[in-house]
Write a protein that holds these residues in place. Structure first.
Motif, PDB file in Angstrom:
ATOM      1  N   PRO A  65      -4.607  17.912   1.610  1.00 43.60           N
ATOM      2  CA  PRO A  65      -4.994  16.863   0.659  1.00 43.60           C
ATOM      3  C   PRO A  65      -4.324  15.528   0.976  1.00 43.60           C
ATOM      4  O   PRO A  65      -3.221  15.485   1.523  1.00 43.60           O
ATOM      5  CB  PRO A  65      -4.509  17.422  -0.678  1.00 43.60           C
ATOM      6  N   LYS A  66      -4.997  14.425   0.601  1.00 40.24           N
ATOM      7  CA  LYS A  66      -4.476  13.090   0.856  1.00 40.24           C
ATOM      8  C   LYS A  66      -4.872  12.167  -0.287  1.00 40.24           C
ATOM      9  O   LYS A  66      -5.876  12.373  -0.952  1.00 40.24           O
ATOM     10  CB  LYS A  66      -5.016  12.540   2.183  1.00 40.24           C
ATOM     11  N   ALA A  67      -4.063  11.124  -0.478  1.00 38.63           N
ATOM     12  CA  ALA A  67      -4.360  10.139  -1.516  1.00 38.63           C
ATOM     13  C   ALA A  67      -3.788   8.790  -1.096  1.00 38.63           C
ATOM     14  O   ALA A  67      -2.801   8.730  -0.364  1.00 38.63           O
ATOM     15  CB  ALA A  67      -3.766  10.568  -2.854  1.00 38.63           C
ATOM     16  N   ALA A  68      -4.431   7.707  -1.528  1.00 39.89           N
ATOM     17  CA  ALA A  68      -3.980   6.356  -1.193  1.00 39.89           C
ATOM     18  C   ALA A  68      -4.468   5.394  -2.257  1.00 39.89           C
ATOM     19  O   ALA A  68      -5.305   5.741  -3.101  1.00 39.89           O
ATOM     20  CB  ALA A  68      -4.498   5.950   0.189  1.00 39.89           C
ATOM     21  N   ASN A  69      -3.958   4.153  -2.212  1.00 37.94           N
ATOM     22  CA  ASN A  69      -4.352   3.161  -3.210  1.00 37.94           C
ATOM     23  C   ASN A  69      -5.439   2.228  -2.696  1.00 37.94           C
ATOM     24  O   ASN A  69      -5.737   1.214  -3.301  1.00 37.94           O
ATOM     25  CB  ASN A  69      -3.148   2.336  -3.665  1.00 37.94           C
TER      26      ASN A  69
ATOM     27  N   SER B  95       0.829  -1.198   0.000  1.00 36.87           N
ATOM     28  CA  SER B  95       0.000   0.000   0.000  1.00 36.87           C
ATOM     29  C   SER B  95       0.867   1.253   0.000  1.00 36.87           C
ATOM     30  O   SER B  95       2.044   1.216   0.352  1.00 36.87           O
ATOM     31  CB  SER B  95      -0.915   0.016   1.229  1.00 36.87           C
ATOM     32  N   TRP B  96       0.262   2.351  -0.413  1.00 35.70           N
ATOM     33  CA  TRP B  96       0.963   3.623  -0.370  1.00 35.70           C
ATOM     34  C   TRP B  96      -0.031   4.711   0.013  1.00 35.70           C
ATOM     35  O   TRP B  96      -1.242   4.586  -0.166  1.00 35.70           O
ATOM     36  CB  TRP B  96       1.634   3.945  -1.706  1.00 35.70           C
ATOM     37  N   LYS B  97       0.485   5.765   0.565  1.00 35.60           N
ATOM     38  CA  LYS B  97      -0.345   6.891   0.992  1.00 35.60           C
ATOM     39  C   LYS B  97       0.465   8.171   0.893  1.00 35.60           C
ATOM     40  O   LYS B  97       1.656   8.205   1.212  1.00 35.60           O
ATOM     41  CB  LYS B  97      -0.828   6.702   2.423  1.00 35.60           C
ATOM     42  N   TYR B  98      -0.187   9.213   0.424  1.00 33.53           N
ATOM     43  CA  TYR B  98       0.429  10.538   0.346  1.00 33.53           C
ATOM     44  C   TYR B  98      -0.492  11.504   1.078  1.00 33.53           C
ATOM     45  O   TYR B  98      -1.702  11.543   0.813  1.00 33.53           O
ATOM     46  CB  TYR B  98       0.587  10.961  -1.108  1.00 33.53           C
ATOM     47  N   GLU B  99       0.046  12.259   2.032  1.00 34.91           N
ATOM     48  CA  GLU B  99      -0.805  13.191   2.762  1.00 34.91           C
ATOM     49  C   GLU B  99      -0.039  14.411   3.233  1.00 34.91           C
ATOM     50  O   GLU B  99       1.167  14.354   3.471  1.00 34.91           O
ATOM     51  CB  GLU B  99      -1.482  12.503   3.945  1.00 34.91           C
ATOM     52  N   SER B 100      -0.755  15.490   3.331  1.00 37.16           N
ATOM     53  CA  SER B 100      -0.209  16.726   3.882  1.00 37.16           C
ATOM     54  C   SER B 100      -0.568  16.792   5.351  1.00 37.16           C
ATOM     55  O   SER B 100      -1.681  16.442   5.745  1.00 37.16           O
ATOM     56  CB  SER B 100      -0.802  17.939   3.147  1.00 37.16           C
ATOM     57  N   LYS B 101       0.372  17.233   6.193  1.00 34.71           N
ATOM     58  CA  LYS B 101       0.156  17.300   7.635  1.00 34.71           C
ATOM     59  C   LYS B 101       0.345  18.723   8.154  1.00 34.71           C
ATOM     60  O   LYS B 101       0.858  18.931   9.241  1.00 34.71           O
ATOM     61  CB  LYS B 101       1.133  16.364   8.352  1.00 34.71           C
ATOM     62  N   GLY B 102      -0.061  19.722   7.386  1.00 37.68           N
ATOM     63  CA  GLY B 102       0.068  21.103   7.821  1.00 37.68           C
ATOM     64  C   GLY B 102      -0.838  21.411   8.989  1.00 37.68           C
ATOM     65  O   GLY B 102      -1.870  20.763   9.193  1.00 37.68           O
ATOM     66  N   LYS B 103      -0.479  22.410   9.789  1.00 39.60           N
ATOM     67  CA  LYS B 103      -1.247  22.816  10.963  1.00 39.60           C
ATOM     68  C   LYS B 103      -1.903  24.171  10.714  1.00 39.60           C
ATOM     69  O   LYS B 103      -1.254  25.100  10.231  1.00 39.60           O
ATOM     70  CB  LYS B 103      -0.352  22.892  12.203  1.00 39.60           C
ATOM     71  N   ASN B 104      -3.167  24.277  11.054  1.00 44.25           N
ATOM     72  CA  ASN B 104      -3.892  25.533  10.894  1.00 44.25           C
ATOM     73  C   ASN B 104      -3.701  26.367  12.148  1.00 44.25           C
ATOM     74  O   ASN B 104      -4.353  26.157  13.172  1.00 44.25           O
ATOM     75  CB  ASN B 104      -5.375  25.258  10.648  1.00 44.25           C
ATOM     76  N   THR B 105      -2.796  27.320  12.109  1.00 43.97           N
ATOM     77  CA  THR B 105      -2.499  28.165  13.269  1.00 43.97           C
ATOM     78  C   THR B 105      -3.051  29.573  13.112  1.00 43.97           C
ATOM     79  O   THR B 105      -2.889  30.404  14.003  1.00 43.97           O
ATOM     80  CB  THR B 105      -0.980  28.243  13.494  1.00 43.97           C
ATOM     81  N   VAL B 106      -3.678  29.859  11.989  1.00 43.48           N
ATOM     82  CA  VAL B 106      -4.200  31.198  11.719  1.00 43.48           C
ATOM     83  C   VAL B 106      -5.699  31.223  11.985  1.00 43.48           C
ATOM     84  O   VAL B 106      -6.428  30.316  11.589  1.00 43.48           O
ATOM     85  CB  VAL B 106      -3.925  31.614  10.258  1.00 43.48           C
ATOM     86  N   ASP B 107      -6.169  32.262  12.667  1.00 44.52           N
ATOM     87  CA  ASP B 107      -7.572  32.359  13.029  1.00 44.52           C
ATOM     88  C   ASP B 107      -8.430  32.679  11.808  1.00 44.52           C
ATOM     89  O   ASP B 107      -8.056  33.470  10.951  1.00 44.52           O
ATOM     90  CB  ASP B 107      -7.746  33.442  14.101  1.00 44.52           C
ATOM     91  N   ARG B 108      -9.595  32.040  11.739  1.00 46.96           N
ATOM     92  CA  ARG B 108     -10.597  32.305  10.713  1.00 46.96           C
ATOM     93  C   ARG B 108     -10.030  32.167   9.303  1.00 46.96           C
ATOM     94  O   ARG B 108     -10.212  33.023   8.440  1.00 46.96           O
ATOM     95  CB  ARG B 108     -11.212  33.693  10.932  1.00 46.96           C
TER      96      ARG B 108
END
Length: 273
Positions: free
Chosen positions: A62-66, A43-56
């Motif tokens: 985005p993420k993708a997998a097989n 299996s494979w998986k691609y994902e972004s793990k950014g953090k939302n630190t800005v208000d409003r």
């Protein structure tokens, strides 16, 4: 960004929190090391793990997998002025919203598995209070599924206190509709991290014991620091199928390598960068 292909990629975790834990988090350190960032062979998986630190601000990972949902995304929107955090899992045929309200040590979270009449809706509430210099945490969970108004309710209480130089000892008991759970968590500060041992007796049937901690190994006059974890579990209703796993996590030239072996003697490896 994280890219997974047989060997998943993600950030490593630092376990330094010595505060009172909710019962559901007993043994979390060992469980995370032994289960997170591992993917099934092939299996494979691609994902972004950014953090939302800005208000409003709308924030999308985005993420993708097989397997399963081929492409999906976590969508977040926070409003700090109202102490609200919102999150939704968005896929081709799925929209699962989650709203969290936090005020000090009080938190309420409402989540739905979908926007449908038969969707599972979960409501969690937790609070932490100081009583006689001890932290008392109360957590409750209510869920609905298949048009039933209540399918599970549990209440868990922690009592976290100092146990001399050995750190802190926590005890919790949980009560569901039919069964009960209890356990303890012992921590000791060691080498800027915590040595954590946990024991849980879930639903008056499943026994789980785990340990997590840092280890220093000297090779060729150079000291290498590793995180190690071990966990074992067995159900009293079926003692013929015990499970166990032992694993480690350590840095390698700015990256992180994870290795583990379980009761099937299968060896798994994860490369994290």
């Amino acid at each position: 960004f994280l890219y997974f292909i047989d060997l998943p990629i993600a950030r490593s975790y630092v376990h330094t929190n010595n505060m009172a834990k909710l019962y559901r988090d007993f043994g979390k350190e060992a469980k995370d090391l032994l289960t997170r960032q591992y993917e099934a062979p092939g299996s494979w998986k691609y994902e972004s793990k950014g953090k939302n630190t800005v208000d409003r601000t709308l924030f999308i990972n985005p993420k993708a997998a097989n397997g399963g949902d081929k492409v999906w995304a976590d969508v977040e929107w926070n409003s700090k002025e109202h102490n609200l955090k919102t999150k939704a899992v968005v896929a081709q045929n799925k929209f699962a919203p989650e709203v969290t309200y936090e005020q000090g040590d009080n938190k309420v979270k409402v989540a739905s598995s979908a926007l449908a009449a038969d969707a599972k809706v979960t409501i969690e509430a937790e609070t932490k209070q100081k009583i006689a210099d001890r932290t008392v945490s109360l957590w409750s969970n209510f869920a609905t599924a298949n048009k039933q108004s209540l399918v599970m309710a549990s209440f868990q209480l922690n009592n976290n206190f100092q146990a001399g130089a050995s750190g802190s000892l926590a005890f919790a008991s949980g009560f569901a509709l039919k069964n009960w759970s209890a356990g303890f968590r012992l921590t000791k500060a060691f080498d800027k991290k915590n040595l954590v041992a946990a024991f849980a007796f879930d639903d008056a049937d499943k026994i789980t014991a785990s340990v997590f901690g840092p280890v220093s190994v000297k090779v060729a006059d150079k000291t290498h620091k590793l995180d190690v974890a071990a966990q074992a579990a067995v159900k009293l209703s079926d003692t013929s199928k015990p499970t166990w796993a032992i694993g480690t996590e350590f840095p390698v030239q700015g990256h992180t390598l994870k290795l583990k072996i379980d009761q099937t003697l299968a060896l798994s490896m994860s490369h994290i960068y």
